[in-house]
Scaffold this motif. Structure first.
Motif, mmCIF file in Angstrom:
data_model
loop_
_atom_site.group_PDB
_atom_site.id
_atom_site.type_symbol
_atom_site.label_atom_id
_atom_site.label_comp_id
_atom_site.label_asym_id
_atom_site.label_seq_id
_atom_site.Cartn_x
_atom_site.Cartn_y
_atom_site.Cartn_z
ATOM 1 N N TRP A 142 0.915 -1.203 0.058
ATOM 2 C CA TRP A 142 0.034 -0.066 -0.027
ATOM 3 C C TRP A 142 0.752 1.076 0.198
ATOM 4 N N ILE A 143 0.606 2.272 -0.814
ATOM 5 C CA ILE A 143 0.983 3.659 -0.711
ATOM 6 C C ILE A 143 0.334 4.275 0.566
ATOM 7 N N HIS A 144 1.058 4.772 1.490
ATOM 8 C CA HIS A 144 0.241 5.492 2.524
ATOM 9 C C HIS A 144 0.941 6.906 2.387
ATOM 10 N N VAL A 145 -0.543 7.770 2.171
ATOM 11 C CA VAL A 145 -0.269 9.130 2.123
ATOM 12 C C VAL A 145 -0.721 10.086 3.129
ATOM 13 N N HIS A 146 0.065 10.817 3.635
ATOM 14 C CA HIS A 146 -0.687 11.999 4.602
ATOM 15 C C HIS A 146 -0.308 13.260 3.898
ATOM 16 N N LEU A 147 -1.382 14.160 3.710
ATOM 17 C CA LEU A 147 -0.794 15.378 2.846
ATOM 18 C C LEU A 147 -0.407 16.330 3.791
ATOM 19 N N GLY A 148 -0.649 16.306 5.111
ATOM 20 C CA GLY A 148 -0.133 17.561 5.840
ATOM 21 C C GLY A 148 -0.737 18.726 5.480
ATOM 22 N N LEU A 149 0.242 19.917 5.857
ATOM 23 C CA LEU A 149 -0.168 21.368 5.476
ATOM 24 C C LEU A 149 -0.260 21.657 4.214
ATOM 25 N N TYR A 150 0.922 20.937 3.423
ATOM 26 C CA TYR A 150 1.256 21.434 2.033
ATOM 27 C C TYR A 150 0.919 20.614 1.042
ATOM 28 N N GLY A 151 0.593 19.097 1.295
ATOM 29 C CA GLY A 151 0.553 18.344 0.160
ATOM 30 C C GLY A 151 -0.915 18.488 -0.584
ATOM 31 N N LYS A 152 -0.621 18.259 -1.869
ATOM 32 C CA LYS A 152 -1.509 18.338 -2.750
ATOM 33 C C LYS A 152 -1.548 17.478 -3.960
ATOM 34 N N VAL A 153 -2.883 16.971 -4.565
ATOM 35 C CA VAL A 153 -2.746 15.994 -5.539
ATOM 36 C C VAL A 153 -3.360 16.582 -6.771
#
Length: 270
Positions: A63-74
């Motif tokens: 699994w790819i685990h992603v936490h965007l936090g304050l600055y993450g964007k998709v």
């Protein structure tokens, strides 16, 4: 930081664009290069969110685990992916779509056991099928911490951010400074049910609307909210403006390092 409805929308978007298909996985910036190499050309088999965490499944590969936090964007795009530019942590692409992830706090490859370990640290998510508010109530009902702080504690409750926190407390007429153990079970059940409904609307619409029909701009003859977050709200970012229900100025303070908004008349202390 994106709130939980955004992650559930992202999970659905990834599954719609890439689900069941062989996907080209790359890490142009480099930090996820080893994980990308392991997943490249494998099919995306699952995509799910738990609170503010996104999990993209590639079968036995992990699994790819992603936490965007304050600055993450998709950013999603159609057609062949353009040449990568700037700090691009993760790209998924096929012939018809691509999705670029930039600036996340976390982007890592996990096996099933590690994924479950992350999720065990999280509280129930109002948007996850099968989750109920019972586990959160067990912690909240014994706590002397304010309900405002508890709602933002992802170990207690997952996916609720600053906007939903302020708005659901207003809608339920609850003083944000009330200790968790000061809530009745009936009050908690009503708050949980309201979060389930509000956040599901956020998933459907893509923005946060919390204002009841009788308080919408067209019903009250007032200007619509002008804010980059979009949607109509009662108290969030409305410090010193008149409460839409009683006219009292909306209060604001820093609470646990985050801005807190409430109406002292509609949410009186006990």
């Amino acid at each position: 930081m994106p709130e939980g409805h955004t992650l559930h929308r992202l999970a659905a978007a990834y599954l719609s664009a890439f689900g069941g298909e062989s996907v080209h996985v790359s890490s142009p910036q480099g930090p996820f290069a080893a994980g990308a190499l392991r997943l490249d050309r494998r099919p995306l088999t699952a995509a799910e969110a738990h609170g503010k965490h996104l999990f993209l499944g590639f079968g036995e590969a992990g699994w790819i685990h992603v936490h965007l936090g304050l600055y993450g964007k998709v950013r999603f795009g159609e057609g062949p992916a353009p040449a990568p530019v700037g700090q691009l942590r993760l790209r998924l692409a096929n012939d018809d779509h691509y999705a670029d992830l930039r600036g996340p706090t976390t982007c890592e490859l996990l096996n099933d056991a590690a994924k479950r370990a992350v999720q065990r640290r999280l509280g129930p998510d109002p948007l996850r099928p099968g989750d109920t508010g019972d586990a959160a109530w067990e912690r909240i009902s014994r706590s002397g911490t304010t309900v405002a702080a508890l709602l933002m504690d992802q170990k207690v409750l997952s996916g609720v951010g600053n906007i939903y926190r302020a708005e659901v407390l207003f809608r339920q007429g609850l003083d944000p400074h009330l200790p968790g153990r000061g809530l009745s079970r009936a009050e908690w059940d009503a708050l949980w049910a309201d979060l389930v409904a509000l956040m599901a609307t956020g998933v459907r619409d893509g923005w946060i609307d919390t204002v009841r029909p009788e308080h919408m701009p067209e019903a009250m003859g007032r200007p619509a909210r002008d804010d980059a977050h979009g949607g109509e709200v009662y108290v969030y970012r409305r410090a010193q403006l008149p409460c839409l229900v009683c006219g009292h100025p909306v209060s604001a303070e820093t609470h646990g390092g985050r801005n807190l908004f409430w109406c002292a008349r509609c949410q009186p202390p006990r």
